[in-house]
Design an enzyme around this catalytic site. Structure first.
Site, short mmCIF file in Angstrom:
data_model
loop_
_atom_site.label_atom_id
_atom_site.label_comp_id
_atom_site.label_asym_id
_atom_site.label_seq_id
_atom_site.Cartn_x
_atom_site.Cartn_y
_atom_site.Cartn_z
N SER A 235 1.18 -47.39 13.05
CA SER A 235 -0.42 -47.95 12.56
C SER A 235 -0.38 -47.68 11.34
CB SER A 235 -1.39 -47.79 13.57
OG SER A 235 -2.67 -48.01 12.92
N TYR B 107 -7.07 -41.86 17.73
CA TYR B 107 -6.13 -42.88 17.40
C TYR B 107 -5.17 -42.47 16.10
CZ TYR B 107 -4.14 -47.43 16.56
OH TYR B 107 -3.55 -48.83 16.61
N1 LIG Z 1 -3.83 -55.23 16.48
C1 LIG Z 1 -3.59 -54.57 15.57
O1 LIG Z 1 -4.72 -54.83 14.59
C2 LIG Z 1 -2.79 -53.27 15.33
C3 LIG Z 1 -2.61 -52.68 13.93
C4 LIG Z 1 -2.00 -51.40 13.89
C5 LIG Z 1 -1.12 -51.11 14.84
N2 LIG Z 1 -1.26 -51.69 16.36
C6 LIG Z 1 -0.37 -51.29 17.54
O2 LIG Z 1 0.43 -52.18 17.93
C7 LIG Z 1 0.41 -52.10 19.28
C8 LIG Z 1 0.01 -53.24 20.06
O3 LIG Z 1 -1.11 -53.54 19.92
P1 LIG Z 1 -1.84 -55.07 20.25
O4 LIG Z 1 -2.76 -55.22 18.97
O5 LIG Z 1 -0.69 -55.97 20.41
O6 LIG Z 1 -2.45 -54.84 21.72
P2 LIG Z 1 -2.55 -55.32 22.87
O7 LIG Z 1 -3.87 -54.77 23.73
O8 LIG Z 1 -2.75 -56.97 22.89
O9 LIG Z 1 -1.39 -54.85 23.73
C9 LIG Z 1 -1.09 -53.55 24.13
C10 LIG Z 1 -0.46 -53.77 25.40
O10 LIG Z 1 -0.14 -52.12 25.69
C11 LIG Z 1 -0.09 -52.08 27.19
N3 LIG Z 1 -0.48 -50.84 27.78
C12 LIG Z 1 -1.54 -49.89 27.34
N4 LIG Z 1 -1.48 -48.98 28.11
C13 LIG Z 1 -0.27 -48.97 28.85
C14 LIG Z 1 0.41 -48.12 29.57
N5 LIG Z 1 -0.13 -47.06 30.20
N6 LIG Z 1 1.64 -48.42 30.31
C15 LIG Z 1 1.99 -49.53 29.95
N7 LIG Z 1 1.42 -50.48 29.04
C16 LIG Z 1 0.34 -50.18 28.60
C17 LIG Z 1 -1.33 -53.17 27.58
O11 LIG Z 1 -1.46 -53.44 28.76
C18 LIG Z 1 -1.15 -54.24 26.47
O12 LIG Z 1 -0.43 -55.23 27.22
C19 LIG Z 1 -0.52 -50.71 19.74
O13 LIG Z 1 0.44 -49.77 19.81
C20 LIG Z 1 -1.32 -50.71 18.53
O14 LIG Z 1 -1.73 -49.42 18.34
C21 LIG Z 1 -2.07 -52.89 16.55
#
Ligand SMILES: NC(=O)c1ccc[n+]([C@@H]2O[C@H](COP(=O)([O-])OP(=O)(O)OC[C@H]3O[C@@H](n4cnc5c(N)ncnc54)[C@H](O)[C@@H]3O)[C@@H](O)[C@H]2O)c1
Length: 254
Positions: free
Chosen positions: A142, A155
Site C-alpha cells: 500500500s 496498518y
Molecule cells: N482498497 C484500497 O484502497 C487499498 C489500497 C491500498 C492497499 N490495499 C490492499 O489491497 C489488498 C486488498 O484490499 P481490498 O480493498 O481488495 O479489500 P477487500 O476487503 O475487498 O479484500 C480483502 C480480502 O482479504 C480477505 N482476508 C482477510 N483476512 C483474511 C485471512 N485471515 N485469511 C484469508 N483471507 C483473509 C478478506 O476475506 C477479503 O476477501 C489488501 O491487502 C489491502 O491492504 C487496498
C-alpha cells in the site's frame, strides 16, 4: 495455450476487491487459478465468474494466519492444479487508529493478516517454485508502506514490513530464478473502501475527501491494480525485482 504450457497462479484475498479482479485478470491471461480466502462464499463466486469466462479456478478456503492450514492448502494446490509459477498475496485487513488507540489484539490481527500471512504463503510455496526452476511473488502492500497515513499506525507498520519482506526475498532468491515485487496501491474503489465510507460520521463528505486528494480526481479501480500485477508478473516485467511500485493516481506525488 496447450495443456503442457499451463501455468498455475495462487491469489490470496480473491473473494473480493483487488484479489478477485487479479484472479479474473490472470485467468484471462491463461493461468489456472488457485484462489485462497477466509470467505468461502466469496471464493465460490470468484471461481464461478472465472469458469463462466472459460477459465479454470479452484477455491481453497483458509485462514492465512494459520501456518498448518497454509501448509495443507499448499499441498492441495500442488496436487490439484500443479506447482504455482506465481503467488500474489492480496489478502489484507485494516484499522483506523493511532498507536495510542491500538489494542494488543488489533495490533496482532493487522500484523498477522498483512505481514505474517504473506510470510507463511511464501515460505510454504517457494520450495515448490524453486524445484520448478523459478517463479514470481507479488505482494500487494500500500502507499501506507511508503508514507505515514493519519490514524493507520498498525496498518502502515504492516505494509512497510511487507515492502521490507519483498526486498529480502528478492535479494535472497534472485539467483534461484525468483522475482519478488511489491505493488503499492493508493485508494481503490473496493468493498473495503465502501465500508470505511459507510462507517464515517458523514459518508458523503468522507467519499468527497478521498476523491479530492487524488491528482486524477477519482479513485483507482481493482482492475487497474490487477493490470499492474499482471504486467509485473509477466514477461514484460522481468527486469522488475525487489521494487515497490506505487500505483496511486498521484496521491503520494503531491
Ligand atoms: N482498497 C484500497 O484502497 C487499498 C489500497 C491500498 C492497499 N490495499 C490492499 O489491497 C489488498 C486488498 O484490499 P481490498 O480493498 O481488495 O479489500 P477487500 O476487503 O475487498 O479484500 C480483502 C480480502 O482479504 C480477505 N482476508 C482477510 N483476512 C483474511 C485471512 N485471515 N485469511 C484469508 N483471507 C483473509 C478478506 O476475506 C477479503 O476477501 C489488501 O491487502 C489491502 O491492504 C487496498
Amino acid at each position: 495455450m496447450s495443456a503442457r504450457e499451463q501455468r498455475v497462479a495462487v491469489v490470496t484475498g480473491a473473494a473480493s476487491g483487488i484479489g478477485r479482479a487479479t484472479a479474473l485478470r490472470l485467468a484471462d491471461t491463461g493461468y489456472d487459478l488457485a484462489v485462497l480466502d477466509i470467505d468461502a462464499d466469496g471464493l465460490a463466486r470468484t471461481c464461478a465468474e472465472i469458469e463462466k469466462a472459460g477459465g479454470t479456478a479452484r477455491a481453497f478456503p483458509v485462514d492465512l494466519r494459520d501456518p498448518d492450514a497454509v501448509g495443507s492448502v499448499t499441498r492441495e494446490v500442488a496436487v490439484t492444479l500443479g506447482t504455482p509459477a506465481l503467488l500474489v498475496n492480496v489478502a489484507g485487513t485494516g484499522l483506523a487508529a493511532t498507536v495510542l488507540e491500538t489494542s494488543d489484539e488489533d495490533w496482532d490481527r493487522v500484523l498477522s493478516v498483512n505481514l505474517t500471512g504473506p510470510f507463511l504463503t511464501t515460505r510454504a510455496m517457494l520450495p515448490l517454485m524453486l524445484d520448478n526452476g523459478g517463479g514470481v511473488v507479488v505482494n500487494v502492500a500500500s502507499v501506507a508502506g511508503q508514507v505515514g497515513l493519519a490514524r493507520r499506525a498498525a496498518y502502515c507498520a504492516s505494509k512497510a514490513g511487507l515492502v521490507g519482506l519483498t526486498r529480502a526475498i528478492a535479494v535472497d532468491h534472485a539467483k534461484d530464478g525468483i522475482r519478488c515485487v511489491a505493488v503499492c496501491p493508493g485508494t481503490v474503489a473496493t468493498e473495503w473502501i465502501d465500508k470505511i465510507v459507510a462507517n464515517a460520521p458523514d459518508p458523503l463528505a468522507a467519499r468527497q475527501a478521498m476523491t479530492a486528494r487524488q491528482l486524477d480526481g477519482r479513485l483507482g479501480s481493482p482492475e487497474e491494480i490487477a493490470a499492474t500485477i499482471a504486467f509485473v508478473a509477466g514477461p514484460d516485467g522481468r527486469f522488475i525485482n525487489g521494487a515497490a511500485l506505487i500505483v496511486d493516481g498521484g496521491l503520494t506525488a503531491a
